[in-house]
Design an enzyme around this catalytic site. Structure first.
Site, PDB file in Angstrom:
ATOM      1  N   GLY A 254      38.028  46.972  14.971  1.00 20.68           N
ATOM      2  CA  GLY A 254      38.094  45.314  15.540  1.00 20.68           C
ATOM      3  C   GLY A 254      38.415  44.901  13.597  1.00 20.68           C
ATOM      4  O   GLY A 254      39.193  45.305  13.168  1.00 20.68           O
TER       5      GLY A 254
ATOM      6  N   GLY B  54      37.841  49.054  20.194  1.00 17.54           N
ATOM      7  CA  GLY B  54      36.441  49.456  21.475  1.00 17.54           C
ATOM      8  C   GLY B  54      35.903  50.237  21.138  1.00 17.54           C
ATOM      9  O   GLY B  54      34.489  50.148  21.228  1.00 17.54           O
TER      10      GLY B  54
HETATM   11  C1  3PG Z   1      43.089  49.112  21.827  1.00 18.14           C
HETATM   12  O1  3PG Z   1      43.898  48.894  20.896  1.00 18.14           O
HETATM   13  O2  3PG Z   1      41.973  48.902  21.279  1.00 18.14           O
HETATM   14  C2  3PG Z   1      42.932  49.926  22.492  1.00 18.14           C
HETATM   15  O3  3PG Z   1      44.484  50.282  22.697  1.00 18.14           O
HETATM   16  C3  3PG Z   1      42.563  49.944  24.120  1.00 18.14           C
HETATM   17  O4  3PG Z   1      42.484  48.794  24.677  1.00 18.14           O
HETATM   18  P1  3PG Z   1      42.464  48.165  25.745  1.00 18.14           P
HETATM   19  O5  3PG Z   1      40.954  47.147  24.953  1.00 18.14           O
HETATM   20  O6  3PG Z   1      43.499  46.894  26.841  1.00 18.14           O
HETATM   21  O7  3PG Z   1      42.054  48.964  27.247  1.00 18.14           O
END
Ligand code: 3PG
Ligand code: MG
Length: 423
Positions: free
Chosen positions: A380, A403
């Site tokens: 993040g 994530g």
């Molecule tokens: C991200 O940008 O964290 C990944 O591409 C995953 O995307 P998502 O959380 O929409 O699955």
């Protein structure tokens, strides 16, 4: 437990935790080196083109630049590269989430022509793939335009699989999703990690699975609630856990400090106490701020002062760590060998409350450049904070994953990584 008077840094002494840690070696994953002969083969390559965008333009191309060598290597050896990706979270086909503009971005990053097909399955996709010559690169439209992608629907996976001979996963940042293009394909086609995926797994192994110790983690960010699993896993693995950001306020409450109007999750104070007790029991040293930069307003350049965390007034809020805390964290960095970093220390998006993050990041970058410290960061806001601090290039590894990096730090199995394991 020894609570240092005047500092509030809880020291419980480090213990060596090297014993019994399973070592996951890169050799347990199939990589491009394991493809016998890629020339003329149709290579379905899952990438993560879900880059930050504004008005149809990519604002940070880091993810795209990172995948370029893998595309280049396969195309250079005469493979036919067929790129699969999602963009955003569309519910069905949505022109706002088209991957079309990303074809030009991939072309820019690789110096190769990149064709585009308006669907990732069906006649459109089949015709575009059939037209490929060795060394060509094709980008297929957003996989999430089909419900079968997120459902990992077998019929959809079969349609995708029919387009390729091999599957390469280059999308670590989407590997926490068990979707058709991130996981399903690995069941139907020979599956390999791309070079970016390989570098990511290698860095993560050095950081947490087989690190040089002592090992410390910095966990910052706003909320404890989003990082409970992370903290639980980390105290069992690291020698020192440094807590910063808004979430440190909840821990300060847990040790009896008043944090005024600071962001804090009062309902999680018992949980914070439990984490502190567990860390104590297993010999993980916890570092909390001892002083803070406080202000009455949450805005850039708000009038501020530095206080000990015991002296925050009822109408003040903590917006950054103070100089003594910075000094202490830097002294911790000097005695460790490996650092994992997730989340900023203060309200880094507001000047000058980015200072704590910048100073600690600068010290970590210097030690890394001097060969004294391995630094792995991700998740993040972390990348944005380290980019703003101008240190990303001097860290050992900065993950572009959000994530997926967090879930990995939580100790979870990532389906898109697991499928690449040699079983
Ligand atoms: C991200 O940008 O964290 C990944 O591409 C995953 O995307 P998502 O959380 O929409 O699955
Ligand atoms: Mg995300």
């Amino acid at each position: 437990m020894r609570i240092e008077t005047g500092t509030l840094i809880l020291r419980w002494g480090s213990v060596s935790k090297d014993e019994g840690v399973p070592r996951i070696l890169m050799s347990q994953f199939r990589t491009l080196d394991d493809i016998p002969n890629v020339s003329g083969k149709r290579v379905l390559m899952r990438v993560d083109l879900n880059a930050p965008m504004k008005d149809g333009k990519v604002t940070d191309a880091t993810r795209i630049v990172r995948m370029a060598p893998t595309i280049d290597e396969i195309a250079g050896k005469g493979g036919k590269v067929i790129l699969l990706s999602h963009l955003g979270r569309p519910k069905g086909r949505d022109p706002k989430e088209t991957l079309r503009p990303l074809a030009a971005e991939v072309a820019k990053a690789t110096g190769r022509n990149v064709a585009f097909a308006e669907d990732c399955i069906g006649e459109t996709a089949r015709a575009a793939v059939a037209a490929l010559k060795p060394g060509d690169v094709l980008l297929l439209e957003n996989t999430r335009f089909h419900a079968g992608e997120e459902k990992n629907d077998p019929a959809f996976v079969r349609e995708l699989a029919a387009l390729g001979d091999l599957y390469v996963n280059e999308a670590f940042s989407a590997a926490h999703r068990a979707h058709a293009s991130t996981e399903g394909l690995g069941h139907l086609l020979p599956a390999y990690a791309g070079r970016g995926m390989q570098a990511e797994l290698d860095a993560l192994e050095k950081a947490l699975i087989a690190p040089e110790r002592p090992l410390a983690a910095i966990v910052g960010g706003a909320k404890v609630s989003t990082k409970l699993e992370l903290l639980g896993n980390l105290i069992a693995k690291v020698n020192v856990l440094i807590i910063g950001g808004g979430m440190a306020n909840t821990f300060l409450l847990a040790i009896g400090k008043n944090v005024g109007k600071s962001l804090a999750e009062r309902e999680l104070v018992p949980m914070a106490r439990e984490i502190l007790a567990k860390a104590h029991a297993i010999g993980c040293e916890i570092v909390l701020p001892v002083d803070a930069v406080v202000a009455r307003k949450f805005e850039a350049n708000a009038a501020s002062r530095v206080v000990a965390v015991s002296n925050v007034a009822p109408d003040e809020m903590i917006l950054d760590i103070g100089p003594r805390s910075i000094e202490h964290v830097v002294s911790v960095l000097a005695r460790i060998k490996t650092l994992v970093w997730n989340g900023p220390f203060g309200a880094f998006e507001l000047e000058p409350f980015d200072n704590g993050t910048i100073e600690v990041a600068e010290a970590a970058a210097e030690l890394t450049a001097a060969g004294k410290l391995v630094t792995v960061a991700g998740g993040g806001d972390t990348v944005a904070a380290l980019n703003a601090a101008g240190v990303s290039g001097r860290f050992s590894y900065v993950s572009t994953a959000g994530g997926a990096f967090l879930e990995w730090l939580e100790g979870k199995t990532l389906p898109g990584v697991d499928i690449l394991r040699v079983k």
